[in-house]
Design a protein around this motif. Structure first.
Motif, PDB file in Angstrom:
ATOM      1  N   ALA A 183       0.816  -1.220   0.000  1.00  0.00           N
ATOM      2  CA  ALA A 183       0.000   0.000   0.000  1.00  0.00           C
ATOM      3  C   ALA A 183       0.846   1.265   0.000  1.00  0.00           C
ATOM      4  CB  ALA A 183      -0.932   0.001   1.211  1.00  0.00           C
ATOM      5  N   VAL A 184       1.952   1.251   0.710  1.00  0.00           N
ATOM      6  CA  VAL A 184       2.806   2.440   0.794  1.00  0.00           C
ATOM      7  C   VAL A 184       4.250   2.073   0.460  1.00  0.00           C
ATOM      8  CG1 VAL A 184       1.363   3.660   2.459  1.00  0.00           C
ATOM      9  CG2 VAL A 184       3.172   2.167   3.296  1.00  0.00           C
ATOM     10  N   PRO A 185       5.016   3.000  -0.055  1.00  0.00           N
ATOM     11  CA  PRO A 185       4.567   4.325  -0.438  1.00  0.00           C
ATOM     12  C   PRO A 185       3.721   4.284  -1.702  1.00  0.00           C
ATOM     13  CG  PRO A 185       6.845   4.034  -1.117  1.00  0.00           C
ATOM     14  CD  PRO A 185       6.441   2.800  -0.357  1.00  0.00           C
ATOM     15  N   ALA A 186       2.777   5.189  -1.757  1.00  0.00           N
ATOM     16  CA  ALA A 186       1.987   5.403  -2.966  1.00  0.00           C
ATOM     17  C   ALA A 186       2.223   6.847  -3.381  1.00  0.00           C
ATOM     18  CB  ALA A 186       0.512   5.141  -2.703  1.00  0.00           C
ATOM     19  N   VAL A 187       2.836   7.034  -4.519  1.00  0.00           N
ATOM     20  CA  VAL A 187       3.246   8.357  -4.973  1.00  0.00           C
ATOM     21  C   VAL A 187       2.290   8.855  -6.056  1.00  0.00           C
ATOM     22  CG1 VAL A 187       5.110   9.696  -6.043  1.00  0.00           C
ATOM     23  CG2 VAL A 187       5.656   7.850  -4.440  1.00  0.00           C
ATOM     24  N   PHE A 188       1.780  10.064  -5.841  1.00  0.00           N
ATOM     25  CA  PHE A 188       0.924  10.727  -6.812  1.00  0.00           C
ATOM     26  C   PHE A 188       1.620  11.996  -7.274  1.00  0.00           C
ATOM     27  CE2 PHE A 188      -2.008   8.060  -4.597  1.00  0.00           C
ATOM     28  CZ  PHE A 188      -3.088   7.835  -5.445  1.00  0.00           C
ATOM     29  N   ILE A 189       1.631  12.215  -8.586  1.00  0.00           N
ATOM     30  CA  ILE A 189       2.168  13.453  -9.154  1.00  0.00           C
ATOM     31  C   ILE A 189       1.082  14.018 -10.058  1.00  0.00           C
ATOM     32  CG2 ILE A 189       3.969  14.519 -10.573  1.00  0.00           C
ATOM     33  CD1 ILE A 189       5.835  12.202  -9.742  1.00  0.00           C
TER      34      ILE A 189
ATOM     35  N   GLY B 258      -1.917  14.619  -9.355  1.00  0.00           N
ATOM     36  CA  GLY B 258      -3.177  13.927  -9.138  1.00  0.00           C
ATOM     37  C   GLY B 258      -3.242  12.519  -9.695  1.00  0.00           C
ATOM     38  N   LYS B 259      -2.157  12.046 -10.306  1.00  0.00           N
ATOM     39  CA  LYS B 259      -2.148  10.713 -10.907  1.00  0.00           C
ATOM     40  C   LYS B 259      -1.230   9.782 -10.123  1.00  0.00           C
ATOM     41  CE  LYS B 259      -2.973  12.417 -15.535  1.00  0.00           C
ATOM     42  NZ  LYS B 259      -2.315  13.522 -16.160  1.00  0.00           N
ATOM     43  N   LEU B 260      -1.691   8.548  -9.935  1.00  0.00           N
ATOM     44  CA  LEU B 260      -0.880   7.551  -9.243  1.00  0.00           C
ATOM     45  C   LEU B 260       0.296   7.161 -10.129  1.00  0.00           C
ATOM     46  CD1 LEU B 260      -0.405   5.572  -6.896  1.00  0.00           C
ATOM     47  CD2 LEU B 260      -1.921   3.969  -8.085  1.00  0.00           C
ATOM     48  N   VAL B 261       1.510   7.403  -9.616  1.00  0.00           N
ATOM     49  CA  VAL B 261       2.729   7.023 -10.325  1.00  0.00           C
ATOM     50  C   VAL B 261       3.136   5.614  -9.914  1.00  0.00           C
ATOM     51  CG1 VAL B 261       5.183   7.561 -10.590  1.00  0.00           C
ATOM     52  CG2 VAL B 261       3.501   9.394 -10.579  1.00  0.00           C
ATOM     53  N   GLY B 262       2.983   5.311  -8.631  1.00  0.00           N
ATOM     54  CA  GLY B 262       3.344   3.994  -8.148  1.00  0.00           C
ATOM     55  C   GLY B 262       4.109   4.071  -6.851  1.00  0.00           C
ATOM     56  N   SER B 263       4.914   3.066  -6.633  1.00  0.00           N
ATOM     57  CA  SER B 263       5.683   2.935  -5.403  1.00  0.00           C
ATOM     58  C   SER B 263       7.152   3.231  -5.686  1.00  0.00           C
ATOM     59  CB  SER B 263       5.496   1.520  -4.854  1.00  0.00           C
ATOM     60  OG  SER B 263       6.057   1.413  -3.577  1.00  0.00           O
ATOM     61  N   THR B 264       7.987   2.798  -4.779  1.00  0.00           N
ATOM     62  CA  THR B 264       9.420   3.051  -4.892  1.00  0.00           C
ATOM     63  C   THR B 264       9.978   2.525  -6.209  1.00  0.00           C
ATOM     64  OG1 THR B 264       9.523   2.782  -2.509  1.00  0.00           O
ATOM     65  CG2 THR B 264      11.618   2.828  -3.676  1.00  0.00           C
ATOM     66  N   ASN B 265       9.625   1.310  -6.593  1.00  0.00           N
ATOM     67  CA  ASN B 265      10.161   0.733  -7.833  1.00  0.00           C
ATOM     68  C   ASN B 265       9.817   1.581  -9.046  1.00  0.00           C
ATOM     69  OD1 ASN B 265      11.307  -1.414  -6.509  1.00  0.00           O
ATOM     70  ND2 ASN B 265       9.651  -2.837  -6.963  1.00  0.00           N
ATOM     71  N   GLU B 266       8.564   2.015  -9.143  1.00  0.00           N
ATOM     72  CA  GLU B 266       8.146   2.816 -10.285  1.00  0.00           C
ATOM     73  C   GLU B 266       8.833   4.182 -10.290  1.00  0.00           C
ATOM     74  OE1 GLU B 266       5.075  -0.256  -9.536  1.00  0.00           O
ATOM     75  OE2 GLU B 266       5.981   1.235  -8.220  1.00  0.00           O
ATOM     76  N   VAL B 267       8.931   4.794  -9.110  1.00  0.00           N
ATOM     77  CA  VAL B 267       9.579   6.108  -9.013  1.00  0.00           C
ATOM     78  C   VAL B 267      11.050   5.993  -9.400  1.00  0.00           C
ATOM     79  CG1 VAL B 267      10.302   7.919  -7.398  1.00  0.00           C
ATOM     80  CG2 VAL B 267       7.964   7.053  -7.336  1.00  0.00           C
ATOM     81  N   MET B 268      11.736   4.992  -8.885  1.00  0.00           N
ATOM     82  CA  MET B 268      13.164   4.819  -9.196  1.00  0.00           C
ATOM     83  C   MET B 268      13.369   4.475 -10.673  1.00  0.00           C
ATOM     84  SD  MET B 268      14.743   5.745  -6.699  1.00  0.00           S
ATOM     85  CE  MET B 268      15.137   5.711  -4.988  1.00  0.00           C
ATOM     86  N   SER B 269      12.486   3.660 -11.243  1.00  0.00           N
ATOM     87  CA  SER B 269      12.582   3.340 -12.677  1.00  0.00           C
ATOM     88  C   SER B 269      12.410   4.598 -13.515  1.00  0.00           C
ATOM     89  CB  SER B 269      11.526   2.305 -13.069  1.00  0.00           C
ATOM     90  OG  SER B 269      11.806   1.077 -12.464  1.00  0.00           O
ATOM     91  N   LEU B 270      11.423   5.426 -13.152  1.00  0.00           N
ATOM     92  CA  LEU B 270      11.231   6.690 -13.864  1.00  0.00           C
ATOM     93  C   LEU B 270      12.462   7.581 -13.738  1.00  0.00           C
ATOM     94  CD1 LEU B 270       7.545   7.569 -12.900  1.00  0.00           C
ATOM     95  CD2 LEU B 270       8.398   7.097 -15.214  1.00  0.00           C
ATOM     96  N   HIS B 271      13.038   7.614 -12.551  1.00  0.00           N
ATOM     97  CA  HIS B 271      14.209   8.456 -12.320  1.00  0.00           C
ATOM     98  C   HIS B 271      15.401   7.970 -13.151  1.00  0.00           C
ATOM     99  CE1 HIS B 271      16.806  11.317 -10.474  1.00  0.00           C
ATOM    100  NE2 HIS B 271      17.461  10.435  -9.749  1.00  0.00           N
ATOM    101  N   LEU B 272      15.632   6.668 -13.132  1.00  0.00           N
ATOM    102  CA  LEU B 272      16.774   6.116 -13.871  1.00  0.00           C
ATOM    103  C   LEU B 272      16.606   6.274 -15.385  1.00  0.00           C
ATOM    104  CD1 LEU B 272      17.465   2.916 -11.760  1.00  0.00           C
ATOM    105  CD2 LEU B 272      18.857   4.998 -11.871  1.00  0.00           C
ATOM    106  N   SER B 273      15.381   6.270 -15.860  1.00  0.00           N
ATOM    107  CA  SER B 273      15.136   6.419 -17.299  1.00  0.00           C
ATOM    108  C   SER B 273      15.113   7.886 -17.737  1.00  0.00           C
ATOM    109  CB  SER B 273      13.812   5.758 -17.682  1.00  0.00           C
ATOM    110  OG  SER B 273      12.716   6.523 -17.217  1.00  0.00           O
ATOM    111  N   GLY B 274      15.172   8.804 -16.761  1.00  0.00           N
ATOM    112  CA  GLY B 274      15.141  10.227 -17.084  1.00  0.00           C
ATOM    113  C   GLY B 274      13.734  10.795 -17.235  1.00  0.00           C
ATOM    114  N   SER B 275      12.727  10.000 -16.878  1.00  0.00           N
ATOM    115  CA  SER B 275      11.331  10.433 -17.045  1.00  0.00           C
ATOM    116  C   SER B 275      10.734  11.092 -15.810  1.00  0.00           C
ATOM    117  CB  SER B 275      10.462   9.235 -17.425  1.00  0.00           C
ATOM    118  OG  SER B 275      10.947   8.639 -18.599  1.00  0.00           O
TER     119      SER B 275
END
Length: 106
Positions: free
Chosen positions: A65-71, A73-90
């Motif tokens: 359930a956590v962390p749940a990251v919204f940017i 107003g949209k659900l981006v995801g958890s740590t894995n999704e945030v880190m993947s976005l960061h590493l890809s430059g997105s």
């Protein structure tokens, strides 16, 4: 679920967290390093926290359930999704509207 969506839509960057969640802390630190000051909503401090946690689980297909990251107003995801976005430059383009030009860490 309404409360989650309301908090997420009223704030640019939101991390739904628990006070004991080290992964939420890590995402928060990353955002601060990127000059973004997210709203960290500690669901274990809310009387409706259990219901919020169940709603987050449903939204995330039974991922943690956590962390749940919204940017924006949209659900981006958890740590894995945030880190993947960061590493890809997105990640930075998503955070750009919320970055401070002069950021003072506390």
């Amino acid at each position: 679920m309404d409360k989650i969506l309301r908090v997420a839509s009223e704030n640019g960057v939101v991390i739904f967290s628990k006070t004991t969640c080290c992964l939420s802390y890590a995402v928060n630190v990353l955002f601060h390093e990127l000059r973004v000051d997210p709203v960290v909503y500690e669901i274990d401090q809310d009387p409706e926290g259990r219901e919020m946690e169940k709603a987050l689980l449903r939204m995330r297909c039974n991922s943690p359930a956590v962390p749940a990251v919204f940017i924006s107003g949209k659900l981006v995801g958890s740590t894995n999704e945030v880190m993947s976005l960061h590493l890809s430059g997105s990640l930075i383009p998503l955070l750009k509207p919320y970055q401070s030009q002069v950021y003072h860490s506390s």
